[in-house]
Design a protein around this motif. Structure first.
Motif, short mmCIF file in Angstrom:
data_model
loop_
_atom_site.label_atom_id
_atom_site.label_comp_id
_atom_site.label_asym_id
_atom_site.label_seq_id
_atom_site.Cartn_x
_atom_site.Cartn_y
_atom_site.Cartn_z
N GLY A 1 -4.76 2.85 -8.80
CA GLY A 1 -4.16 2.86 -7.47
C GLY A 1 -5.20 2.74 -6.37
N LYS A 2 -6.29 3.48 -6.48
CA LYS A 2 -7.34 3.41 -5.46
C LYS A 2 -7.96 2.02 -5.41
N GLY A 3 -8.12 1.41 -6.56
CA GLY A 3 -8.64 0.03 -6.59
C GLY A 3 -7.70 -0.94 -5.91
N TRP A 4 -6.40 -0.78 -6.18
CA TRP A 4 -5.41 -1.65 -5.55
C TRP A 4 -5.34 -1.42 -4.04
N ILE A 5 -5.45 -0.17 -3.63
CA ILE A 5 -5.44 0.15 -2.19
C ILE A 5 -6.62 -0.54 -1.52
N SER A 6 -7.79 -0.39 -2.10
CA SER A 6 -8.99 -1.00 -1.55
C SER A 6 -8.86 -2.52 -1.46
N GLU A 7 -8.37 -3.13 -2.51
CA GLU A 7 -8.20 -4.59 -2.52
C GLU A 7 -7.16 -5.02 -1.50
N SER A 8 -6.06 -4.31 -1.39
CA SER A 8 -5.02 -4.70 -0.43
C SER A 8 -5.50 -4.51 1.01
N GLU A 9 -6.34 -3.51 1.24
CA GLU A 9 -6.91 -3.34 2.58
C GLU A 9 -7.84 -4.50 2.93
N GLU A 10 -8.64 -4.92 1.97
CA GLU A 10 -9.54 -6.05 2.20
C GLU A 10 -8.74 -7.33 2.42
N ILE A 11 -7.70 -7.54 1.64
CA ILE A 11 -6.83 -8.71 1.82
C ILE A 11 -6.20 -8.68 3.21
N SER A 12 -5.76 -7.52 3.66
CA SER A 12 -5.17 -7.37 4.98
C SER A 12 -6.17 -7.74 6.07
N ARG B 1 0.83 -1.21 0.00
CA ARG B 1 0.00 0.00 0.00
C ARG B 1 0.85 1.25 0.00
N THR B 2 1.93 1.24 0.77
CA THR B 2 2.84 2.39 0.79
C THR B 2 3.39 2.66 -0.61
N GLN B 3 3.81 1.62 -1.29
CA GLN B 3 4.37 1.77 -2.63
C GLN B 3 3.31 2.23 -3.64
N ILE B 4 2.09 1.77 -3.47
CA ILE B 4 1.01 2.23 -4.35
C ILE B 4 0.77 3.72 -4.14
N TYR B 5 0.70 4.16 -2.87
CA TYR B 5 0.51 5.59 -2.60
C TYR B 5 1.63 6.41 -3.24
N ILE B 6 2.85 5.97 -3.07
CA ILE B 6 3.98 6.70 -3.65
C ILE B 6 3.90 6.65 -5.17
N GLY B 7 3.57 5.49 -5.73
CA GLY B 7 3.43 5.36 -7.17
C GLY B 7 2.39 6.31 -7.75
N MET B 8 1.29 6.51 -7.02
CA MET B 8 0.27 7.47 -7.47
C MET B 8 0.81 8.89 -7.37
N GLU B 9 1.52 9.18 -6.29
CA GLU B 9 2.05 10.52 -6.07
C GLU B 9 3.05 10.93 -7.15
N ILE B 10 3.83 9.99 -7.62
CA ILE B 10 4.85 10.31 -8.64
C ILE B 10 4.37 9.98 -10.06
N ASP B 11 3.07 9.74 -10.19
CA ASP B 11 2.41 9.51 -11.48
C ASP B 11 2.89 8.24 -12.20
N TYR B 12 3.30 7.24 -11.44
CA TYR B 12 3.60 5.93 -12.03
C TYR B 12 2.33 5.09 -12.13
N ILE B 13 1.37 5.38 -11.24
CA ILE B 13 0.12 4.63 -11.18
C ILE B 13 -1.02 5.62 -11.30
N ASP B 14 -1.93 5.37 -12.26
CA ASP B 14 -3.07 6.28 -12.37
C ASP B 14 -3.96 6.12 -11.14
N LYS B 15 -4.62 7.21 -10.79
CA LYS B 15 -5.36 7.28 -9.53
C LYS B 15 -6.44 6.20 -9.42
N ALA B 16 -7.19 5.97 -10.47
CA ALA B 16 -8.27 4.98 -10.40
C ALA B 16 -7.72 3.58 -10.14
#
Length: 115
Positions: free
Chosen positions: A90-101, A73-88
Motif C-alpha cells: 500500500g505504501k508503495g502504491w501511495i508513493s507511486e500514485s502521488e508521483e503520477i499525480s 489513494r483514498t481506496q488504498i488507505y482504506i484497503g490498508m486500514e481494513i487489511d485488504y492491502i498489506d502495508k508495504a
C-alpha cells in the motif's frame, strides 16, 4: 509522439496492472471493482485526452486522471486500514500514485500554458 510513449501513461498503466493482479482473487466484489476502476481510469483518461484535438481538451482529461489518482489513494488507505492491502504494498502504491499525480499536474500546466 504517441500516448504510449508518455512516462506518466506507462507508470499509471503499470500501477493499474499491479492493482488488478493483486485483487484478482478478491471476493469483495464492490471494493475490488472500485479500486480497479479508479486505477484503470488514470491511464485511460491520459490516453483519451491525448487523442483529443486540443491542448485544452487534453488538460481536461488530465484533470480527470488526477482526480482518479486521489480516488485511488483514498481506496488504498482504506484497503490498508481494513487489511485488504498489506502495508508495504500500500505504501508503495501511495508513493507511486502521488508521483503520477505530480507528473499529471506538470503536464497539465504545460498544456494550459500553451494557450
Amino acid at each position: 509522439m504517441r500516448f504510449e510513449e508518455l512516462q506518466v501513461w506507462k507508470r499509471s498503466a503499470r500501477l493499474s496492472s499491479q492493482i488488478y493482479r493483486y485483487f484478482r482473487n478478491s471476493k469483495d466484489f464492490g471494493f475490488r471493482d472500485q479500486i480497479t476502476r479508479s486505477s484503470l481510469s488514470i491511464p485511460s483518461n491520459i490516453a483519451e485526452g491525448y487523442e483529443r484535438k486540443s491542448d485544452r481538451e487534453f488538460a481536461n482529461f488530465l484533470s480527470y486522471a488526477k482526480g482518479s489518482s486521489g480516488e485511488l489513494r483514498t481506496q488504498i488507505y482504506i484497503g490498508m486500514e481494513i487489511d485488504y492491502i498489506d502495508k508495504a504494498t500500500g505504501k508503495g502504491w501511495i508513493s507511486e500514485s502521488e508521483e503520477i499525480s505530480r507528473m499529471i499536474a506538470s503536464l497539465m500546466k504545460i498544456k494550459l500554458e500553451k494557450k
